[in-house]
Design a protein around this motif. Structure first.
Motif, PDB file in Angstrom:
ATOM      1  N   GLY A  42       0.828  -1.198   0.000  1.00  0.00           N
ATOM      2  CA  GLY A  42       0.000   0.000   0.000  1.00  0.00           C
ATOM      3  C   GLY A  42       0.857   1.240   0.000  1.00  0.00           C
ATOM      4  O   GLY A  42       2.077   1.175   0.179  1.00  0.00           O
ATOM      5  N   PRO A  43       0.253   2.399  -0.191  1.00  0.00           N
ATOM      6  CA  PRO A  43       1.006   3.648  -0.275  1.00  0.00           C
ATOM      7  C   PRO A  43       1.565   4.070   1.076  1.00  0.00           C
ATOM      8  O   PRO A  43       1.235   3.499   2.118  1.00  0.00           O
ATOM      9  N   ALA A  46      -0.343   4.159   4.648  1.00  0.00           N
ATOM     10  CA  ALA A  46      -1.489   3.237   4.599  1.00  0.00           C
ATOM     11  C   ALA A  46      -1.720   2.519   5.923  1.00  0.00           C
ATOM     12  O   ALA A  46      -2.815   2.013   6.177  1.00  0.00           O
ATOM     13  N   SER A 213      -4.909   0.827   2.280  1.00  0.00           N
ATOM     14  CA  SER A 213      -5.007   2.244   1.913  1.00  0.00           C
ATOM     15  C   SER A 213      -5.720   2.980   3.033  1.00  0.00           C
ATOM     16  O   SER A 213      -6.787   2.544   3.486  1.00  0.00           O
ATOM     17  N   ASP A 214      -5.109   4.065   3.531  1.00  0.00           N
ATOM     18  CA  ASP A 214      -5.715   4.893   4.580  1.00  0.00           C
ATOM     19  C   ASP A 214      -6.171   4.081   5.786  1.00  0.00           C
ATOM     20  O   ASP A 214      -7.245   4.327   6.347  1.00  0.00           O
ATOM     21  N   VAL A 306      -7.403   2.279  -6.013  1.00  0.00           N
ATOM     22  CA  VAL A 306      -7.319   3.551  -5.276  1.00  0.00           C
ATOM     23  C   VAL A 306      -7.842   4.728  -6.084  1.00  0.00           C
ATOM     24  O   VAL A 306      -7.677   5.881  -5.690  1.00  0.00           O
ATOM     25  N   ASP A 497       5.240   4.974  -2.901  1.00  0.00           N
ATOM     26  CA  ASP A 497       4.238   4.122  -3.543  1.00  0.00           C
ATOM     27  C   ASP A 497       4.044   4.495  -5.016  1.00  0.00           C
ATOM     28  O   ASP A 497       4.493   5.558  -5.472  1.00  0.00           O
TER      29      ASP A 497
END
Length: 587
Positions: A42-43, A46, A213-214, A306, A497
């Protein structure tokens, strides 16, 4: 699959400095089993590192159930630490200790003594191929060797669970493959492994995958499931007669396209769900272009999940004036090296390297860790004096006038030149001041950079506390304050990412359209394909040079007729090794 090693249910975590509606992790459910590699991808931001620290018993979660190798991480912390090997992003190697001294320290910490210690050291040194370097200081190791030593230290004591937080960051493709092979053999031997990464090609190799993500898990399952979902949506546009960067920008602005990247002379696009073929209107300026389907990748699926990549528009470039190189400068060699050599004592780091970089070109300097590319790069920036040979920037001799040359270029260092105890706003003000900006002009430039790189929300956060992706954005913003005609980028997207990497290259491509000349180093082989030409450095020498597609053709053979650039990189290195062995044998 093997026995359950980690069970996490309803895991939520919020840091004290976060707002009530912000969570680092939000209702996360995860299972990790022995005998396989489970990927966390994930970024930046995340929640991967937070999750790793909770599994390692280093952080108490706000809410939820966590069981690791049958233990409660906080309550059973002492027992857990003997069963879990944790290698964080900034691994705790002591750089002023040797390889062997680092191993001894970790053995002492884990209570591994006597014959067991001797046997484990022998096994780990064989496993990581570090026998030859036991007396070398850890700080003198290459990036790949440091990661191997970090892995060896983590494995002291034979843990049941191995937690690796982005172990491939800053490591060249050959070392990354070696590292992956080592970890894969551990999993095959029955160990439970969690591999966190922002690199989707690494995540694609995992047996099981959690995409994050998040703070949320947006997918859990086998990577192949997501890859298959993208089948029929990925295409190559070939035979582009015009500027491929311009074509990519138009494509990213199309309602049909969710993502796109440059691959040598071609452009690779991912179509939105439900789009069966690329609209001919997009190809109107390219009558000879052909569109061919290509195999999907996990990265395509992630970008799609995303919400897609950037739209191709660079606010930064829109507010940057056209670059004027000036009279009397050779536009075919605005950056030039001739038989450039640098020695450190008896060691030759760069050996008679020669190349030219043309105006408005992206030139990539590639090579394995320790090959000499960073030394070459630093000489071309005027930060390191050559032992012999010549280096010129816009006609300025770097041996005689390095300070004057540095005013003409923007430099983003591999290890950030940011001041970690200053805020984002203070860093921007400091660097703009160094380049002579004052008053309203300085204020306008700071505001422009904050908008271009979305730094406004972090204005008062110290640089040391920024997420990695935003550190990279701030470092690039500082390098561009004085609108330099030349831009030197030393691994600008290491560890960030795919979405952030695309944003970087969107800005870089747009700046090149304004006439900026770029020299870049990278370990991302897909990024290398954005370059107009590439120089491949190995053992201090330039062993190959040319456009990306030309280097791929050089590396092609009967077994791999159409290699990826990563495959070409590895093959050209292996060929040079083989040629060296034959020469030494003949002598």
């Amino acid at each position: 699959m093997g026995e359950l090693a980690v069970r996490i249910e309803g895991l939520t975590h919020r840091y004290p400095e976060q707002n009530a509606d912000q969570r680092a992790l939000d209702a996360v459910d995860i299972r990790v089993r022995a005998g396989i590699i489970t990927g966390l991808a994930g970024p930046d931001g995340a929640g991967k590192t937070t999750l790793m620290r909770i599994m390692a018993g280093l952080l108490k979660p706000t809410m939820g159930e966590v069981e690791v190798v049958g233990l409660a991480p906080i309550r059973d912390a002492n027992a857990l630490h003997l069963k879990v090997g944790y290698m964080p992003q900034k691994f705790g190697l002591y750089e002023d200790l040797t390889v062997m001294e680092n191993l001894v320290l970790y053995a002492d910490l884990r209570g591994v003594v006597g014959r067991e210690r001797t046997d484990q050291f022998e096994r780990l040194l064989d496993f990581t191929d570090l026998h030859r370097f036991t007396g070398r200081l850890a700080g003198k190791l290459s990036g790949g060797m440091k990661q191997k030593l970090g892995l060896a230290c983590t494995l002291v004591g034979k843990p049941e669970l191995l937690l690796l937080d982005e172990p491939g960051v800053g490591v060249d493709p050959i070392s990354r493959r070696d590292l992956w092979g080592m970890v894969q053999s551990l999993a095959e031997g029955g160990m439970a492994v969690v591999w966190a990464t922002a690199y989707l090609d690494e995540a694609e190799r995992c047996d099981s995958l959690c995409l994050m993500s998040d703070g949320h898990v947006i997918f859990s399952g086998e990577p192949a499931e997501q890859i298959e979902r993208m089948r029929g949506r990925c295409v190559h546009v070939r035979d582009i007669s015009g500027n491929r960067r311009h074509f990519l920008r138009r494509a990213l602005g199309s309602a049909q396209v969710v993502d796109g990247v440059i691959q040598g002379d071609n452009v690779r696009l991912v179509l939105k769900e439900g789009v069966e073929r690329l609209d001919r209107a997009l190809l109107a300026k390219e009558p000879d272009a052909t569109v061919e389907p290509v195999e999907p990748r996990l990265e395509d699926a992630f970008i799609d999940l995303v919400g897609g990549g950037p739209d191709g528009r660079s606010v930064l470039a829109e507010t940057t004036p056209e670059v004027r190189i000036g009279e009397g400068v050779d536009r075919k060699a605005v950056i030039s090296a001739r038989e450039l050599t640098r020695r450190f004592g008896d060691f030759t780091a760069t050996d008679q390297v020669s190349f030219d970089v043309r105006e408005g070109e992206i030139f990539g300097l590639l090579g394995p860790n320790g090959a000499g590319k960073s030394t070459t790069f630093r000489m071309m920036c005027g930060l390191l004096r050559p032992t012999s040979g010549d280096a010129h920037v816009m006609g300025i001799d770097l041996k005689r006038s390095a300070g004057r040359a540095r005013q003409k270029l923007g430099y983003m260092a591999q290890k950030f030149s940011l001041y970690s105890n200053l805020s984002v706003e203070q860093n921007l003000k400091f660097f703009s001041g160094i380049y002579g900006l004052k008053g309203q002009a300085q204020d306008r430039k700071i505001a422009q950079m904050a908008e271009s790189f979305d730094l406004g929300r972090y204005a008062r956060v110290t640089a040391g506390e920024l997420p990695l992706g935003f550190k990279q954005r701030l470092a690039l913003a500082c390098a561009l304050m004085h609108e330099p005609p030349l831009l030197f980028l030393d691994e600008p997207t290491s560890g960030v990412d795919p979405v952030t990497r695309r944003e970087f290259w969107m800005h870089i491509n747009a700046l090149v359209d304004k006439g900026v000349t770029v020299m870049v180093t990278t370990h991302f082989m897909d990024e290398a394909e954005y370059c107009d030409r590439i120089g491949l450095i190995y053992r201090g020498r330039m062993i190959a040079a040319g456009p990306p597609d030309e280097l791929k053709k050089q590396a092609a053979d009967a077994d791999t007729p159409d290699p990826t650039f990563e495959e070409a990189f590895i093959e050209l290195i292996h060929r040079d090794d083989e040629a060296r062995r034959k020469t030494e044998a003949a002598a």
